[in-house]
Design a protein around this motif. Sequence first.
Motif, PDB file in Angstrom:
ATOM      1  N   ASN A  79       0.834  -1.169  -0.051  1.00  0.00           N
ATOM      2  CA  ASN A  79      -0.124  -0.151   0.025  1.00  0.00           C
ATOM      3  C   ASN A  79       0.862   1.343  -0.032  1.00  0.00           C
ATOM      4  N   VAL A  80       2.255   1.165  -0.024  1.00  0.00           N
ATOM      5  CA  VAL A  80       3.239   2.278   0.191  1.00  0.00           C
ATOM      6  C   VAL A  80       2.923   3.164  -1.192  1.00  0.00           C
ATOM      7  N   ILE A  81       2.640   4.383  -0.793  1.00  0.00           N
ATOM      8  CA  ILE A  81       2.741   5.345  -2.098  1.00  0.00           C
ATOM      9  C   ILE A  81       3.867   6.138  -2.087  1.00  0.00           C
ATOM     10  N   MET A  82       4.585   6.001  -3.080  1.00  0.00           N
ATOM     11  CA  MET A  82       5.806   6.576  -3.301  1.00  0.00           C
ATOM     12  C   MET A  82       5.693   8.139  -3.709  1.00  0.00           C
ATOM     13  N   GLU A  83       6.987   9.087  -3.405  1.00  0.00           N
ATOM     14  CA  GLU A  83       6.850  10.198  -3.782  1.00  0.00           C
ATOM     15  C   GLU A  83       7.272  10.563  -5.375  1.00  0.00           C
ATOM     16  N   GLN A  84       6.558  11.533  -5.863  1.00  0.00           N
ATOM     17  CA  GLN A  84       6.817  11.830  -7.216  1.00  0.00           C
ATOM     18  C   GLN A  84       8.381  12.009  -7.458  1.00  0.00           C
ATOM     19  N   LEU A  85       8.661  11.524  -8.747  1.00  0.00           N
ATOM     20  CA  LEU A  85      10.220  11.565  -8.999  1.00  0.00           C
ATOM     21  C   LEU A  85      10.724  12.999  -9.395  1.00  0.00           C
ATOM     22  N   ARG A  86      11.924  13.216  -9.127  1.00  0.00           N
ATOM     23  CA  ARG A  86      12.179  14.673  -9.629  1.00  0.00           C
ATOM     24  C   ARG A  86      12.358  14.819 -11.141  1.00  0.00           C
ATOM     25  N   PRO A  87      12.322  15.902 -11.744  1.00  0.00           N
ATOM     26  CA  PRO A  87      12.357  16.032 -13.031  1.00  0.00           C
ATOM     27  C   PRO A  87      13.905  15.685 -13.603  1.00  0.00           C
ATOM     28  N   VAL A  88      14.085  15.393 -14.669  1.00  0.00           N
ATOM     29  CA  VAL A  88      15.448  15.000 -14.992  1.00  0.00           C
ATOM     30  C   VAL A  88      15.922  15.919 -16.298  1.00  0.00           C
ATOM     31  N   SER A  89      17.074  16.842 -16.186  1.00  0.00           N
ATOM     32  CA  SER A  89      17.189  17.477 -17.393  1.00  0.00           C
ATOM     33  C   SER A  89      17.799  16.658 -18.417  1.00  0.00           C
ATOM     34  N   GLN A  90      17.668  17.226 -19.938  1.00  0.00           N
ATOM     35  CA  GLN A  90      18.415  16.973 -21.007  1.00  0.00           C
ATOM     36  C   GLN A  90      19.781  16.490 -21.042  1.00  0.00           C
TER      37      GLN A  90
ATOM     38  N   ASN B 237       8.208   1.034  -2.138  1.00  0.00           N
ATOM     39  CA  ASN B 237       7.167   0.411  -2.116  1.00  0.00           C
ATOM     40  C   ASN B 237       8.008  -1.247  -2.808  1.00  0.00           C
ATOM     41  N   PRO B 238       7.912  -2.141  -2.062  1.00  0.00           N
ATOM     42  CA  PRO B 238       8.812  -3.252  -2.517  1.00  0.00           C
ATOM     43  C   PRO B 238       8.424  -3.866  -3.605  1.00  0.00           C
ATOM     44  N   LEU B 239       7.080  -3.820  -4.297  1.00  0.00           N
ATOM     45  CA  LEU B 239       6.436  -4.333  -5.502  1.00  0.00           C
ATOM     46  C   LEU B 239       7.527  -3.921  -6.537  1.00  0.00           C
ATOM     47  N   ILE B 240       8.035  -2.818  -6.797  1.00  0.00           N
ATOM     48  CA  ILE B 240       8.777  -2.204  -7.874  1.00  0.00           C
ATOM     49  C   ILE B 240      10.071  -2.943  -8.278  1.00  0.00           C
TER      50      ILE B 240
ATOM     51  N   HIS C 291       8.142   4.550 -10.961  1.00  0.00           N
ATOM     52  CA  HIS C 291       8.985   4.145 -10.120  1.00  0.00           C
ATOM     53  C   HIS C 291       9.497   2.683 -10.466  1.00  0.00           C
ATOM     54  N   ALA C 292       8.666   2.088 -11.175  1.00  0.00           N
ATOM     55  CA  ALA C 292       8.927   0.755 -11.649  1.00  0.00           C
ATOM     56  C   ALA C 292       9.899   0.652 -12.823  1.00  0.00           C
ATOM     57  N   MET C 293       9.820   1.656 -13.592  1.00  0.00           N
ATOM     58  CA  MET C 293      10.785   1.777 -14.831  1.00  0.00           C
ATOM     59  C   MET C 293      12.002   2.117 -14.510  1.00  0.00           C
ATOM     60  N   GLY C 294      12.536   2.571 -13.395  1.00  0.00           N
ATOM     61  CA  GLY C 294      13.801   2.761 -12.967  1.00  0.00           C
ATOM     62  C   GLY C 294      14.569   1.373 -12.852  1.00  0.00           C
ATOM     63  N   PRO C 295      14.012   0.434 -11.973  1.00  0.00           N
ATOM     64  CA  PRO C 295      14.597  -0.699 -11.839  1.00  0.00           C
ATOM     65  C   PRO C 295      14.476  -1.758 -13.168  1.00  0.00           C
ATOM     66  N   ASN C 296      13.334  -1.382 -13.777  1.00  0.00           N
ATOM     67  CA  ASN C 296      13.110  -2.247 -15.227  1.00  0.00           C
ATOM     68  C   ASN C 296      14.222  -1.819 -16.048  1.00  0.00           C
ATOM     69  N   VAL C 297      14.498  -0.720 -16.350  1.00  0.00           N
ATOM     70  CA  VAL C 297      15.489  -0.556 -17.233  1.00  0.00           C
ATOM     71  C   VAL C 297      17.031  -0.829 -16.735  1.00  0.00           C
ATOM     72  N   ALA C 298      17.076  -0.710 -15.551  1.00  0.00           N
ATOM     73  CA  ALA C 298      18.229  -1.087 -14.786  1.00  0.00           C
ATOM     74  C   ALA C 298      18.504  -2.573 -15.066  1.00  0.00           C
ATOM     75  N   GLY C 299      17.423  -3.449 -15.171  1.00  0.00           N
ATOM     76  CA  GLY C 299      17.464  -4.595 -15.203  1.00  0.00           C
ATOM     77  C   GLY C 299      17.870  -5.144 -16.673  1.00  0.00           C
ATOM     78  N   VAL C 300      17.734  -4.116 -17.763  1.00  0.00           N
ATOM     79  CA  VAL C 300      18.345  -4.322 -18.887  1.00  0.00           C
ATOM     80  C   VAL C 300      19.815  -4.432 -19.050  1.00  0.00           C
ATOM     81  N   ILE C 301      20.372  -3.151 -18.102  1.00  0.00           N
ATOM     82  CA  ILE C 301      21.747  -2.982 -18.019  1.00  0.00           C
ATOM     83  C   ILE C 301      22.406  -4.296 -17.361  1.00  0.00           C
ATOM     84  N   GLY C 302      21.595  -4.635 -16.068  1.00  0.00           N
ATOM     85  CA  GLY C 302      22.176  -5.488 -15.451  1.00  0.00           C
ATOM     86  C   GLY C 302      22.273  -7.275 -16.160  1.00  0.00           C
ATOM     87  N   SER C 303      21.113  -7.162 -17.024  1.00  0.00           N
ATOM     88  CA  SER C 303      21.427  -8.542 -17.806  1.00  0.00           C
ATOM     89  C   SER C 303      22.566  -8.494 -18.719  1.00  0.00           C
TER      90      SER C 303
END
Length: 392
Positions: A211-222, A333-336, A367-379
């Motif tokens: 049920n944990v609601i995570m804070e909004q991610l900060r904007p990332v510059s180009q 949230n551990p689900l991510i 929030h889940a897209m962070g570990p998701n794309v990290a997984g691509v790098i990790g594999s």
Amino acid sequence: MFDIDLGQTLLKFAQDTGFSVITWQQAVMLLVSCVLIYLAVVKQYEPLLLLPIAFGMLLVNLPMGGLMAEPTYYVAEDGTTQVQQVGGLLYYLYQGVKLGVYPPLIFLGIGAMTDFGPLIANPKSLLLGAAAQLGIFVAFIGALLLGFDVNVAASIGIIGGADGPTAIYVTSRLAPDYLGPIAVAAYSYMALVPIIQPPIMKALTTKKERNVIMEQLRPVSQTEKIIFPIAVTIIVALLLPSAAPLIGMLMLGNLMRESKVVDRISKTAQNELINIVTIFLGVTVGATANAERFLQADTLLIIALGLIAFAFGTAGGVLFGKIMYKVTGGKVNPLIGSAGVSAVPMAARVSQVVGQKENPKNFLLMHAMGPNVAGVIGSAVAAGVFLSMFAK
């Protein structure tokens, strides 16, 4: 007027058809391919790759088709080598797999389609992507214990990263004879992410954690988005030169996307190029699954180990997510963590769906897209480790 023995003619015609020589093993493989086509078309399980893989499997198991036949040669009187019989269509297309060309081109397209912003905004999610690679090493050790050669074990392990192109790339370099079953297992589990992951995610987390609601991610510059692919390429390629083809193409595609100065070729990489390569890769990988190679006890073990690898990869990400939940005082949230496998973006969507079932106001996708794309790098990094250790 016409001196034709109708009986002999019909007999010869019958003997020239595939029906006269088809084996029960080939019939079984044709049935398997039809089931996979059904899953791709009707159930829509990863159809972009499962459909061409299944049809390639169908083609290669049709007797007398010769689509994967190798060319034959003879030595002419002048001492030169001449082609006696050209190879089959899929044999030539397969050279892109054998030579390791197609998977890096797939990574180029993936990079051009991927936004690394969530990972840059929350670098800690890189740890979740790394934790989700647990399945790779669990399957690797399990395959060794079951008596597989170390090269085959490494190829089986990569299935745990839920990254089809990487599994194909590693297997083509280390254990090409096992390419068919490993590719089918890798893409099958990628397609089954929405079915396999949720029970594991729920079993390892509490209702409070989900049920944990995570804070909004900060904007990332180009500027950050441009520096990121360059920095990752330099660091990873210097540490693991064998991972350079995959990481380099992934980051080149992303740099083309984020630089905003080559939109035309960026769109080509995202669309036409990756679509064409996907067709060639899928059909030719499926064509390696001939009856003689596929219908063996090893294949069943590979499929079982692939499932174990995928389950442990999901569990590794979720368990590390629980650690981050504790360390941050309940802000993660551990689900991510389940999205740390590199099935992009399907694994991230599963995190979102499971989270919203617990709390409709919960939005975990970015929030889940962070570990998701990290997984691509990790594999890709895990692949580089195996290649540097075992490739001849």
